[in-house]
Design an enzyme around this catalytic site. Structure first.
Site, mmCIF file in Angstrom:
data_model
loop_
_atom_site.group_PDB
_atom_site.id
_atom_site.type_symbol
_atom_site.label_atom_id
_atom_site.label_comp_id
_atom_site.label_asym_id
_atom_site.label_seq_id
_atom_site.Cartn_x
_atom_site.Cartn_y
_atom_site.Cartn_z
ATOM 1 N N ASP A 154 -4.153 6.020 6.141
ATOM 2 C CA ASP A 154 -4.649 7.234 6.794
ATOM 3 C C ASP A 154 -5.553 6.791 7.947
ATOM 4 O O ASP A 154 -5.067 6.424 9.010
ATOM 5 C CB ASP A 154 -5.388 8.054 5.721
ATOM 6 C CG ASP A 154 -5.802 9.431 6.190
ATOM 7 O OD1 ASP A 154 -5.445 9.812 7.310
ATOM 8 O OD2 ASP A 154 -6.506 10.134 5.451
ATOM 9 N N LYS A 160 0.028 7.642 8.283
ATOM 10 C CA LYS A 160 -0.443 8.811 9.050
ATOM 11 C C LYS A 160 -1.040 8.269 10.344
ATOM 12 O O LYS A 160 -2.264 8.193 10.484
ATOM 13 C CB LYS A 160 -1.521 9.552 8.266
ATOM 14 C CG LYS A 160 -1.049 10.303 7.060
ATOM 15 C CD LYS A 160 -2.239 11.076 6.464
ATOM 16 C CE LYS A 160 -1.877 11.766 5.188
ATOM 17 N NZ LYS A 160 -3.035 12.359 4.505
ATOM 18 N N ASP A 186 -1.691 10.933 -5.500
ATOM 19 C CA ASP A 186 -2.283 11.980 -6.326
ATOM 20 C C ASP A 186 -3.109 12.987 -5.535
ATOM 21 O O ASP A 186 -3.511 12.740 -4.396
ATOM 22 C CB ASP A 186 -3.207 11.345 -7.363
ATOM 23 C CG ASP A 186 -4.495 10.845 -6.725
ATOM 24 O OD1 ASP A 186 -4.416 10.103 -5.731
ATOM 25 O OD2 ASP A 186 -5.577 11.214 -7.212
ATOM 26 N N GLU A 211 0.844 -1.198 0.000
ATOM 27 C CA GLU A 211 0.000 0.000 0.000
ATOM 28 C C GLU A 211 0.878 1.247 0.000
ATOM 29 O O GLU A 211 2.014 1.226 0.496
ATOM 30 C CB GLU A 211 -0.912 -0.073 1.244
ATOM 31 C CG GLU A 211 -1.910 1.036 1.414
ATOM 32 C CD GLU A 211 -2.937 1.180 0.301
ATOM 33 O OE1 GLU A 211 -2.515 1.445 -0.842
ATOM 34 O OE2 GLU A 211 -4.144 1.076 0.563
ATOM 35 N N ASP A 212 0.370 2.332 -0.569
ATOM 36 C CA ASP A 212 1.147 3.575 -0.591
ATOM 37 C C ASP A 212 1.043 4.340 0.719
ATOM 38 O O ASP A 212 2.033 4.811 1.261
ATOM 39 C CB ASP A 212 0.706 4.478 -1.771
ATOM 40 C CG ASP A 212 -0.804 4.691 -1.812
ATOM 41 O OD1 ASP A 212 -1.532 4.020 -1.048
ATOM 42 O OD2 ASP A 212 -1.266 5.513 -2.615
ATOM 43 N N PHE A 242 -1.882 16.427 3.889
ATOM 44 C CA PHE A 242 -2.056 15.830 2.573
ATOM 45 C C PHE A 242 -0.736 15.768 1.800
ATOM 46 O O PHE A 242 -0.002 16.750 1.748
ATOM 47 C CB PHE A 242 -3.095 16.619 1.772
ATOM 48 C CG PHE A 242 -3.571 15.870 0.569
ATOM 49 C CD1 PHE A 242 -4.469 14.817 0.698
ATOM 50 C CD2 PHE A 242 -3.099 16.194 -0.694
ATOM 51 C CE1 PHE A 242 -4.884 14.097 -0.412
ATOM 52 C CE2 PHE A 242 -3.516 15.482 -1.812
ATOM 53 C CZ PHE A 242 -4.403 14.432 -1.666
#
Ligand code: IMP
Length: 182
Positions: A108, A136, A164, A104-105, A157
């Site tokens: 959150d 995060k 993106d 996973e990138d 963010f």
């Protein structure tokens, strides 16, 4: 000379190319060690993880396989995905008895990964672990056990290196964070 993508207004660089490169290699080294006698299946979550995954797997020296999966939220343009999730490109193969690593990138709230984790867990893999580039932690809303994490980042963010903003900036070779409004 190739021109690099220019700086994005309103964003500051959080991790440059070299820092990312070094950390990705470290993550791969840990996977190489932990899976030395296994043949894991790396399950890459599209789209955000495509660059991270491409760099990570090129540092792996263990035998492994790759699969890809997309999870869409009904609130696609809201990064704080609170709505229903749907598997868009579900796995076409069995994973029972396999050592699966979800790639996973960013994590959150953790809701997306929690959903993916449980959808895979019921398919009875031999083991199921998570590697994420960014975490995060402050905004976590569900309990997740993440074995491999690249960087803990603040609850701001970020874009670049696959991530993106409304579909743009995935190509940036660095990770940039939205500047705080004054
Ligand atoms: P979660 O379900 O709240 O953990 O959200 C995870 C998903 O939200 C990620 O897979 C990303 O697609 C998106 N996301 C969360 N934070 C960011 C960010 O800072 N930049 C870009 N996408 C983000």
């Amino acid at each position: 000379m190739l021109k690099k993508p220019s700086k994005v207004q309103g964003f500051e660089i959080l991790y440059d190319e070299d820092t990312i490169k070094e950390r990705v290699a470290e993550l791969a080294d840990r996977i190489n060690l932990d899976y030395a006698d296994k043949t894991p299946l790396l399950l890459i979550i599209l789209k955000g993880s495509f660059i991270f995954a491409a760099d990570l797997v090129r540092h792996l020296n263990i035998k492994h396989k790759l699969e890809f999966m997309t999870v869409a939220s009904y609130f696609d343009n809201d990064p704080h995905t609170s709505g229903e999730l749907e598997l868009r490109l579900d796995l076409k193969r069995n994973i029972d008895g396999e050592d699966v690593i979800i790639v996973e990138d960013i994590v959150d709230t953790g809701k997306t990964l929690n959903y993916i984790y449980h959808s895979l867990q019921v398919r009875q893999p031999a083991s199921l672990e998570i590697v994420t580039l960014l975490d995060k932690k402050e905004s976590r809303e569900v309990d997740l056990s993440i074995k491999y994490s690249g960087f803990d980042i603040p609850n701001r963010f970020v874009i670049g290196y696959g991530l993106d903003e409304a579909g743009f900036f995935r190509n940036l070779p660095y990770i940039a964070m939205k500047e705080e409004e004054r």
